[in-house]
Enzyme design. Structure first.
Site, PDB file in Angstrom:
ATOM      1  N   CYS A 122       5.483  -0.657 -14.677  1.00 33.02           N
ATOM      2  CA  CYS A 122       5.956  -1.910 -14.067  1.00 33.02           C
ATOM      3  C   CYS A 122       6.807  -1.653 -12.826  1.00 33.02           C
ATOM      4  CB  CYS A 122       6.723  -2.751 -15.081  1.00 33.02           C
ATOM      5  SG  CYS A 122       8.186  -1.950 -15.784  1.00 33.02           S
ATOM      6  N   HIS A 208      11.854  -4.453 -18.863  1.00 32.21           N
ATOM      7  CA  HIS A 208      10.689  -4.657 -18.005  1.00 32.21           C
ATOM      8  C   HIS A 208      11.173  -4.981 -16.595  1.00 32.21           C
ATOM      9  CE1 HIS A 208       6.551  -5.535 -17.123  1.00 32.21           C
ATOM     10  NE2 HIS A 208       6.721  -6.835 -16.958  1.00 32.21           N
ATOM     11  N   ASP A 226       4.594 -11.006 -12.448  1.00 31.14           N
ATOM     12  CA  ASP A 226       4.828 -10.034 -13.507  1.00 31.14           C
ATOM     13  C   ASP A 226       3.674  -9.036 -13.523  1.00 31.14           C
ATOM     14  OD1 ASP A 226       6.505  -9.481 -16.126  1.00 31.14           O
ATOM     15  OD2 ASP A 226       4.384  -9.215 -16.627  1.00 31.14           O
TER      16      ASP A 226
END
Length: 255
Positions: A122, A208, A226
């Site tokens: 991420c 995250h 995202d």
């Protein structure tokens, strides 16, 4: 030979304007008036606030965001997105607002990049989204974390984070002491700095990183990309404030 004198009539010319000239004069007057209005608009648009308002009214429409239930995954606003490259038109829109409007701010030029099958990817996907929103070219990231075939390791150590910030030319956002952002504060940050990487705890209680791209006071929400779930998602502002990684100084980063 004698030359007879010629009599010349010196009667004054008539000042009367032919009737067919009136429309031309009126047209010229209208053109001068329009030119004056254009100059006035250009002059009035010299301030950043006015330019922001003009950009909003010409680029943005009113976007309705359905706020999801607390703790659930987030609703997509659009299925159209890019999967790696940067946008051809780096077009940003800024805060809207006179006293009768609800402020809306959304950056429309931020490309979406997925982390794909990389379980800990991420942070690098976010670096690509933010980086490609301002320039083309490869991202430096942290190549040393890409070892083996399982994708990158996570940003576990502060030393890794510091190198990541340095390599990507990132800057920390100064976090408020009360651990709470308002729509106006987030909108001002986006307007000044562009998209912002933020670290947070997901509904699955895993740490995250995502990219903040907009705020909407009317629905009391933020808009974000995202790398795991998709682009143009909405999250309630209260949820954002509760889940942000306040305990670390690098919770929010911008280029």
């Amino acid at each position: 030979m004698k030359i007879a004198p010629v009599a010349i009539n010196h009667s004054p010319l008539s000042r009367e304007v032919p009737s067919h000239a009136a429309p031309t004069q009126a047209k010229q007057t209208n053109l001068q008036s329009e030119a004056g209005d254009l100059d006035a608009r250009k002059s009035s648009a010299s301030s950043p606030e006015t330019r922001a308002l003009l950009a909003t009214k010409t680029v943005l429409g009113r976007h309705k965001i359905e706020v999801p239930a607390f703790g659930g995954w987030f609703k997509k606003k659009s299925s159209k997105h890019e999967t790696g490259g940067s946008s051809a038109n780096a077009d940003s829109s800024s805060v809207a607002s006179d006293s009768t409007e609800k402020p809306l701010f959304r950056l429309t030029h931020v490309p979406y990049v997925s982390q794909g099958n990389e379980r800990m990817g991420c942070w690098y996907a976010c670096a690509r989204m933010v980086g490609h929103s301002v320039e083309a070219g490869p991202r430096l990231g942290l190549p040393e974390l890409y070892e083996g075939r399982e994708g990158p390791a996570g940003l576990q150590d502060f030393s890794d984070v510091e190198r990541f910030i340095h390599n990507e030319g990132l800057t920390r956002v100064d976090l408020p002491d009360n651990e709470r952002f308002t729509h106006e504060e987030l909108g001002a940050l986006l307007y000044k700095h562009g998209p912002i990487i933020f670290g947070w705890k997901t509904p699955n209680d895993s740490w995250h990183m995502s990219v903040l791209t907009g705020v909407d006071k009317e629905t009391s929400s933020i808009t974000f990309h995202d790398p795991r779930q998709g682009p143009d998602l909405a999250m309630p502002l209260d949820y954002f404030n509760q889940r942000l990684a306040w305990q670390v100084p690098h919770a929010m980063l911008y280029r």
